[in-house]
Design an enzyme around this catalytic site. Structure first.
Site, PDB file in Angstrom:
ATOM      1  N   GLY A  32       2.919   7.873  -0.864  1.00 42.01           N
ATOM      2  CA  GLY A  32       3.492   6.540  -0.834  1.00 42.01           C
ATOM      3  C   GLY A  32       4.905   6.579  -0.275  1.00 42.01           C
ATOM      4  N   CYS A  33       5.384   5.430   0.179  1.00 39.34           N
ATOM      5  CA  CYS A  33       6.705   5.399   0.826  1.00 39.34           C
ATOM      6  C   CYS A  33       7.823   5.695  -0.165  1.00 39.34           C
ATOM      7  CB  CYS A  33       6.913   4.058   1.525  1.00 39.34           C
ATOM      8  SG  CYS A  33       6.612   2.606   0.485  1.00 39.34           S
TER       9      CYS A  33
END
Length: 309
Positions: A113-114
Protein backbone atom coordinates in the site's frame (compact mmCIF):
# COMPACT_ATOMS: atom_id res chain seq x y z
CA UNK A 1 12.46 -13.82 -24.99
CA UNK A 2 9.24 -11.83 -24.59
CA UNK A 3 7.28 -11.73 -21.33
CA UNK A 4 3.53 -11.35 -21.81
CA UNK A 5 1.68 -9.13 -19.32
CA UNK A 6 -2.05 -8.89 -18.62
CA UNK A 7 -3.33 -6.04 -16.43
CA UNK A 8 -6.69 -7.07 -14.98
CA UNK A 9 -8.39 -3.83 -14.06
CA UNK A 10 -6.25 -1.87 -16.48
CA UNK A 11 -8.85 0.89 -16.89
CA UNK A 12 -8.43 2.05 -13.27
CA UNK A 13 -6.01 4.70 -12.03
CA UNK A 14 -3.23 2.30 -11.03
CA UNK A 15 -3.71 0.11 -14.08
CA UNK A 16 -3.36 3.04 -16.45
CA UNK A 17 -0.21 4.20 -14.67
CA UNK A 18 1.33 0.73 -14.94
CA UNK A 19 0.46 0.54 -18.63
CA UNK A 20 2.27 3.84 -19.25
CA UNK A 21 5.42 2.44 -17.64
CA UNK A 22 5.30 -0.74 -19.71
CA UNK A 23 4.40 0.78 -23.08
CA UNK A 24 6.80 0.22 -25.97
CA UNK A 25 9.39 -1.57 -23.86
CA UNK A 26 11.41 -4.29 -25.58
CA UNK A 27 10.95 -7.76 -24.15
CA UNK A 28 7.43 -7.07 -22.89
CA UNK A 29 4.11 -7.62 -24.64
CA UNK A 30 0.81 -6.40 -23.21
CA UNK A 31 -2.28 -8.58 -23.59
CA UNK A 32 -5.42 -6.46 -23.85
CA UNK A 33 -9.11 -7.23 -24.08
CA UNK A 34 -11.47 -5.21 -26.27
CA UNK A 35 -13.70 -2.90 -24.25
CA UNK A 36 -16.81 -5.02 -24.84
CA UNK A 37 -15.07 -8.11 -23.40
CA UNK A 38 -13.26 -6.44 -20.51
CA UNK A 39 -15.74 -7.81 -17.94
CA UNK A 40 -16.48 -11.06 -19.76
CA UNK A 41 -15.57 -13.93 -17.39
CA UNK A 42 -14.43 -16.34 -20.10
CA UNK A 43 -12.26 -13.71 -21.81
CA UNK A 44 -10.68 -12.73 -18.50
CA UNK A 45 -9.99 -16.36 -17.60
CA UNK A 46 -8.31 -16.91 -20.95
CA UNK A 47 -6.12 -13.80 -20.60
CA UNK A 48 -5.23 -14.63 -17.00
CA UNK A 49 -3.99 -18.05 -18.07
CA UNK A 50 -2.27 -16.90 -21.28
CA UNK A 51 -0.08 -14.29 -19.60
CA UNK A 52 3.34 -14.90 -18.11
CA UNK A 53 2.71 -12.22 -15.47
CA UNK A 54 -0.69 -10.89 -14.40
CA UNK A 55 -1.05 -7.58 -12.57
CA UNK A 56 -4.29 -7.28 -10.62
CA UNK A 57 -5.64 -3.74 -10.18
CA UNK A 58 -8.94 -4.79 -8.66
CA UNK A 59 -10.94 -4.56 -5.43
CA UNK A 60 -9.99 -7.22 -2.88
CA UNK A 61 -12.78 -9.72 -3.60
CA UNK A 62 -12.30 -9.42 -7.35
CA UNK A 63 -8.55 -9.95 -6.92
CA UNK A 64 -9.14 -13.15 -4.95
CA UNK A 65 -11.53 -14.33 -7.66
CA UNK A 66 -8.99 -13.56 -10.39
CA UNK A 67 -6.34 -15.64 -8.63
CA UNK A 68 -8.80 -18.54 -8.40
CA UNK A 69 -9.33 -18.38 -12.18
CA UNK A 70 -5.67 -19.13 -12.88
CA UNK A 71 -5.48 -22.89 -13.37
CA UNK A 72 -1.86 -23.34 -14.45
CA UNK A 73 1.42 -23.29 -12.49
CA UNK A 74 3.16 -20.97 -14.98
CA UNK A 75 1.28 -17.67 -14.66
CA UNK A 76 2.74 -15.39 -12.00
CA UNK A 77 0.76 -12.69 -10.21
CA UNK A 78 1.35 -9.20 -8.82
CA UNK A 79 -1.70 -8.14 -6.79
CA UNK A 80 -2.06 -4.39 -6.22
CA UNK A 81 -5.06 -4.84 -3.92
CA UNK A 82 -5.04 -5.31 -0.15
CA UNK A 83 -6.18 -8.93 -0.45
CA UNK A 84 -2.85 -10.75 -0.14
CA UNK A 85 -0.48 -8.33 1.60
CA UNK A 86 -0.18 -10.49 4.70
CA UNK A 87 -1.27 -13.80 3.14
CA UNK A 88 0.90 -16.93 3.52
CA UNK A 89 2.71 -17.89 0.34
CA UNK A 90 2.80 -14.35 -1.02
CA UNK A 91 6.03 -12.34 -1.23
CA UNK A 92 5.68 -8.71 -0.24
CA UNK A 93 6.57 -6.61 -3.26
CA UNK A 94 9.06 -4.32 -1.56
CA UNK A 95 12.35 -5.60 -3.03
CA UNK A 96 14.50 -3.41 -0.80
CA UNK A 97 12.92 -5.06 2.25
CA UNK A 98 11.88 -8.53 1.10
CA UNK A 99 14.97 -9.13 -1.02
CA UNK A 100 15.32 -8.75 -4.75
CA UNK A 101 15.97 -12.45 -5.34
CA UNK A 102 12.82 -13.47 -3.44
CA UNK A 103 10.72 -11.11 -5.55
CA UNK A 104 12.43 -12.25 -8.77
CA UNK A 105 11.65 -15.90 -8.04
CA UNK A 106 8.15 -15.44 -6.62
CA UNK A 107 5.01 -16.73 -8.27
CA UNK A 108 2.74 -14.57 -6.10
CA UNK A 109 3.69 -10.98 -5.17
CA UNK A 110 1.56 -8.56 -3.16
CA UNK A 111 2.09 -4.90 -4.03
CA UNK A 112 2.49 -2.70 -0.91
CA UNK A 113 0.00 0.00 0.00
CA UNK A 114 1.07 3.60 -0.52
CA UNK A 115 1.02 4.71 3.11
CA UNK A 116 2.50 1.36 4.13
CA UNK A 117 5.45 1.90 1.82
CA UNK A 118 6.51 5.07 3.61
CA UNK A 119 5.95 3.69 7.11
CA UNK A 120 7.65 0.34 6.50
CA UNK A 121 10.58 1.94 4.68
CA UNK A 122 11.28 4.08 7.75
CA UNK A 123 10.47 1.65 10.54
CA UNK A 124 11.39 -1.88 9.43
CA UNK A 125 15.18 -1.29 9.10
CA UNK A 126 15.29 0.40 12.51
CA UNK A 127 13.35 -2.44 14.15
CA UNK A 128 15.69 -4.97 12.53
CA UNK A 129 18.71 -3.02 13.81
CA UNK A 130 17.29 -2.87 17.34
CA UNK A 131 16.79 0.90 17.48
CA UNK A 132 12.99 0.63 17.67
CA UNK A 133 11.72 -2.08 20.03
CA UNK A 134 9.19 -4.50 18.53
CA UNK A 135 6.70 -3.52 21.23
CA UNK A 136 7.16 0.25 21.04
CA UNK A 137 3.84 2.18 20.67
CA UNK A 138 4.30 3.91 17.32
CA UNK A 139 2.16 6.56 15.68
CA UNK A 140 2.08 7.48 12.00
CA UNK A 141 0.76 10.71 10.50
CA UNK A 142 0.36 10.92 6.74
CA UNK A 143 -1.17 12.98 3.95
CA UNK A 144 -1.88 11.91 0.38
CA UNK A 145 -3.03 13.49 -2.83
CA UNK A 146 -6.63 12.75 -3.72
CA UNK A 147 -5.72 10.40 -6.58
CA UNK A 148 -5.19 7.78 -3.87
CA UNK A 149 -8.98 7.49 -3.72
CA UNK A 150 -9.24 6.39 -7.35
CA UNK A 151 -11.42 7.73 -10.14
CA UNK A 152 -14.38 8.55 -7.91
CA UNK A 153 -12.40 10.76 -5.53
CA UNK A 154 -10.53 12.38 -8.41
CA UNK A 155 -13.86 13.29 -10.03
CA UNK A 156 -15.25 14.63 -6.73
CA UNK A 157 -12.26 16.89 -6.08
CA UNK A 158 -11.93 18.15 -9.64
CA UNK A 159 -15.65 18.87 -9.99
CA UNK A 160 -15.63 20.77 -6.67
CA UNK A 161 -12.96 23.21 -7.89
CA UNK A 162 -12.32 25.96 -5.35
CA UNK A 163 -14.88 24.39 -3.00
CA UNK A 164 -12.79 21.22 -2.56
CA UNK A 165 -11.56 20.75 1.02
CA UNK A 166 -7.92 21.73 1.53
CA UNK A 167 -7.43 18.94 4.09
CA UNK A 168 -9.64 16.08 5.29
CA UNK A 169 -8.84 13.45 7.87
CA UNK A 170 -10.42 10.00 7.72
CA UNK A 171 -10.22 6.43 9.09
CA UNK A 172 -11.40 7.76 12.43
CA UNK A 173 -12.59 4.27 13.33
CA UNK A 174 -8.88 3.28 13.52
CA UNK A 175 -9.32 0.38 11.12
CA UNK A 176 -7.46 1.52 7.99
CA UNK A 177 -6.74 -1.36 5.61
CA UNK A 178 -2.99 -0.63 5.51
CA UNK A 179 -2.43 -1.15 9.23
CA UNK A 180 -2.15 -4.99 9.16
CA UNK A 181 0.72 -4.91 6.64
CA UNK A 182 2.42 -2.05 8.46
CA UNK A 183 2.42 -4.13 11.62
CA UNK A 184 3.28 -7.47 10.00
CA UNK A 185 6.15 -6.35 7.77
CA UNK A 186 7.80 -4.32 10.53
CA UNK A 187 7.43 -7.15 13.06
CA UNK A 188 5.52 -4.98 15.53
CA UNK A 189 3.74 -6.32 18.58
CA UNK A 190 1.07 -3.61 18.42
CA UNK A 191 -0.51 -1.97 15.39
CA UNK A 192 0.62 1.63 14.89
CA UNK A 193 -1.82 4.42 15.63
CA UNK A 194 -2.37 5.59 12.05
CA UNK A 195 -3.65 9.10 11.24
CA UNK A 196 -4.16 9.52 7.46
CA UNK A 197 -5.49 12.57 5.63
CA UNK A 198 -6.23 13.72 2.08
CA UNK A 199 -5.12 17.11 0.78
CA UNK A 200 -6.21 19.09 -2.25
CA UNK A 201 -3.47 18.07 -4.65
CA UNK A 202 -3.68 15.33 -7.27
CA UNK A 203 -0.69 13.25 -6.27
CA UNK A 204 2.11 13.09 -3.74
CA UNK A 205 2.48 11.79 -0.20
CA UNK A 206 4.23 12.50 3.08
CA UNK A 207 4.38 9.80 5.79
CA UNK A 208 5.78 10.66 9.22
CA UNK A 209 6.69 8.60 12.29
CA UNK A 210 7.57 10.70 15.39
CA UNK A 211 9.90 9.14 17.96
CA UNK A 212 10.49 10.16 21.58
CA UNK A 213 14.11 9.05 21.60
CA UNK A 214 14.65 10.21 25.15
CA UNK A 215 12.00 7.77 26.43
CA UNK A 216 13.25 4.79 24.42
CA UNK A 217 15.62 2.16 25.84
CA UNK A 218 19.24 2.64 24.88
CA UNK A 219 20.92 5.75 23.56
CA UNK A 220 19.89 6.76 20.06
CA UNK A 221 20.69 9.94 18.21
CA UNK A 222 19.05 11.09 14.95
CA UNK A 223 22.35 10.86 13.05
CA UNK A 224 22.65 7.17 13.93
CA UNK A 225 19.13 6.47 12.70
CA UNK A 226 19.88 8.26 9.44
CA UNK A 227 23.12 6.33 8.95
CA UNK A 228 21.31 3.03 9.60
CA UNK A 229 18.72 3.81 6.95
CA UNK A 230 21.43 4.93 4.54
CA UNK A 231 23.32 1.65 4.95
CA UNK A 232 20.14 -0.38 4.55
CA UNK A 233 19.21 1.24 1.23
CA UNK A 234 22.72 1.57 -0.17
CA UNK A 235 22.70 0.82 -3.89
CA UNK A 236 18.96 1.15 -4.34
CA UNK A 237 18.02 2.92 -7.59
CA UNK A 238 14.70 3.99 -6.05
CA UNK A 239 15.17 4.79 -2.34
CA UNK A 240 17.31 7.73 -1.22
CA UNK A 241 18.18 8.78 2.31
CA UNK A 242 18.61 12.52 2.20
CA UNK A 243 21.48 14.12 4.14
CA UNK A 244 21.28 17.77 3.17
CA UNK A 245 17.84 19.30 2.92
CA UNK A 246 15.87 22.44 3.61
CA UNK A 247 12.91 21.44 5.80
CA UNK A 248 10.88 24.31 4.38
CA UNK A 249 10.87 22.61 0.97
CA UNK A 250 9.42 19.29 2.13
CA UNK A 251 6.05 19.58 0.38
CA UNK A 252 3.59 16.76 -0.23
CA UNK A 253 4.20 17.13 -3.98
CA UNK A 254 7.98 16.71 -3.61
CA UNK A 255 8.08 13.45 -5.59
CA UNK A 256 4.86 13.75 -7.57
CA UNK A 257 5.14 12.08 -10.99
CA UNK A 258 8.18 10.05 -9.95
CA UNK A 259 8.75 6.51 -8.69
CA UNK A 260 11.35 7.52 -6.11
CA UNK A 261 11.15 7.30 -2.33
CA UNK A 262 13.01 9.88 -0.24
CA UNK A 263 13.63 9.27 3.47
CA UNK A 264 14.55 11.90 6.07
CA UNK A 265 15.48 11.94 9.75
CA UNK A 266 14.85 15.26 11.50
CA UNK A 267 16.10 15.60 15.09
CA UNK A 268 15.76 18.09 17.91
CA UNK A 269 18.87 19.98 19.01
CA UNK A 270 19.13 17.93 22.20
CA UNK A 271 18.66 14.61 20.36
CA UNK A 272 15.67 13.66 22.50
CA UNK A 273 13.14 13.68 19.67
CA UNK A 274 13.14 12.64 16.03
CA UNK A 275 10.74 12.78 13.12
CA UNK A 276 11.16 10.05 10.51
CA UNK A 277 9.68 11.25 7.23
CA UNK A 278 9.08 9.58 3.88
CA UNK A 279 8.18 11.41 0.67
CA UNK A 280 6.80 9.54 -2.34
CA UNK A 281 4.14 9.65 -5.02
CA UNK A 282 1.08 7.68 -3.95
CA UNK A 283 0.71 6.51 -7.56
CA UNK A 284 4.46 5.96 -8.06
CA UNK A 285 6.46 3.98 -5.51
CA UNK A 286 3.13 3.85 -3.65
CA UNK A 287 1.38 1.90 -6.41
CA UNK A 288 2.29 1.61 -10.11
CA UNK A 289 6.01 2.23 -9.76
CA UNK A 290 6.30 -0.48 -7.10
CA UNK A 291 4.40 -2.96 -9.27
CA UNK A 292 6.65 -2.30 -12.25
CA UNK A 293 9.76 -2.57 -10.08
CA UNK A 294 8.68 -6.06 -8.97
CA UNK A 295 7.60 -6.98 -12.50
CA UNK A 296 11.04 -6.05 -13.84
CA UNK A 297 12.72 -8.38 -11.36
CA UNK A 298 10.27 -11.20 -12.11
CA UNK A 299 10.87 -10.79 -15.84
CA UNK A 300 14.67 -10.82 -15.42
CA UNK A 301 14.99 -7.17 -16.46
CA UNK A 302 16.91 -4.31 -14.82
CA UNK A 303 15.05 -3.25 -11.70
CA UNK A 304 14.60 0.38 -12.69
CA UNK A 305 13.52 -0.09 -16.32
CA UNK A 306 10.51 2.05 -17.17
CA UNK A 307 10.53 3.83 -13.81
CA UNK A 308 10.38 7.59 -13.49
CA UNK A 309 13.51 8.34 -11.54
Amino acid sequence: MTTTIFIDGGAGTTGLEIRERLADRPGLALLTLPEERRKDASARREALNDADIVVLCLPDDAAREAVSLIDNPRTRVIDASTAHRTAPGWVYGFPELSGRQRVAEATRVSNPGCYSTGFIALVAPLVRAGFIPHDWPLTCNAVSGYSGGGKAMIADYESAGAAAPAWSTYALGLGHKHVPEMRAHCGLTYPPLFVPAVVDTLRGMIVEVPLMLGAMPGTHVPATLRATLKDFYAGSPVVRVIDAYDPATLAVERLANTDRLDLFVFGSADGQQARLVAALDNLGKGAAGAAVQSLNLMAGLPEADGLRL
